[in-house]
Every structure is written in structure tokens, then in C-alpha cells.
Motif scaffolding. Sequence first.
Motif: not given
Length: 190
Positions: A164-180
Amino acid sequence: MRGTTVEHLLLPGDVVRAAVAVSVVVGGATFGGPAAALFLLVLGGALVPRLLGLRTVLDVCFGSCLLLAAWAALLRWYEAVSWLDLLVHAVCTGLVAAVGVLALVRSRVVAPWASGWRRAGLIVTTTAVGALGAVLWELGEWAGYTYVDDEIRVGYADTIGDLAFGLLGALAAGVVIAVWRPAQDSDDAR
């Protein structure tokens, strides 16, 4: 330094890789062969950003997180600090997802954002890469427990929490990559 290119210079990520190499020896001498094998795995992972030529900040964060995760397991920090395991799973999986997606883009397995990726597609792909990484990590923990050291903490609640926490971390990374990411996507530039 005439004729020297950036590829030939020692980069901050190389300092992290040197610390991992030292950890192979120190960890192996202190904790035995399984620890040396763990640090060799970390060293292999820490080489990926260098081989891909990724930005220094991602290189250093990625290698440092893998190194911290390995030492935390050996030194039993996860048992001493109850929330540390979940935090490390979130951060490391997010970094694995980011490096994984960038590796896929650079190797042309998936289309780069400049070819028309929408932000949502980038987030979903990064999350999926991270989910795969989290599952492989948990399989590695199970294999380590089953075949190497029965002191590796596994169990249903631990595995589900880690995933669950790995999935949340991956989602956060996706958001960061998409924004930056570079604003080269013509669909987003409108």
C-alpha cells in the motif's frame, strides 16, 4: 581539464555508489554473506541512474534511499521505529518508479512525453511501474525469508502495508514527474 567530458567526472552519485561498495565489504564482514549479497543488489540498483545519465538529485536520492533501506534492515531499525518500514517502502518505491519510467522512456519502450503523453498517462504508467517494483520487492522479502534468513520480517499485514505504501509512493512519483516534466507536450501547451 581540456578534453574532459561530464561522463568522466566523479559525480555526487558516485560517492553514494562508493559508500555502497564499502558497505558490501563492511556489511559482509559484519553480518555475513547474505548482507554482502544484499549490498551487491543495492550496488547494481545504484548503478542504474549513472548508466542512464539521470539528473544528479535523482541519482543521489535513489542510491541513498536504497543504501539506507539495506542498512536499516541489517541494523534492525525497522523493529526499533515502527513507521520507518512503511516510509522507506513509500520513498524507495517512488524513486524506483521514477527511475523505471525514465529508463523505459530513454530506451524507447514507452513514448516520451514530448510525443503526446498526457499527464494522467504518465502518472498511471509511473504508478504501474512502481506497483510492479513493490510486488517484486515483496517477493524478494519472501524469498529472503524462505531461503536465506528466517529473521526477515514477512507476513500478511507487513506485506499489505508495504504494498500500500509502495503504491502511494509510486503515485506520488508519477505526480511529481508529470508536474515537473518539460512543457514540451503540445497538447498541454494549449
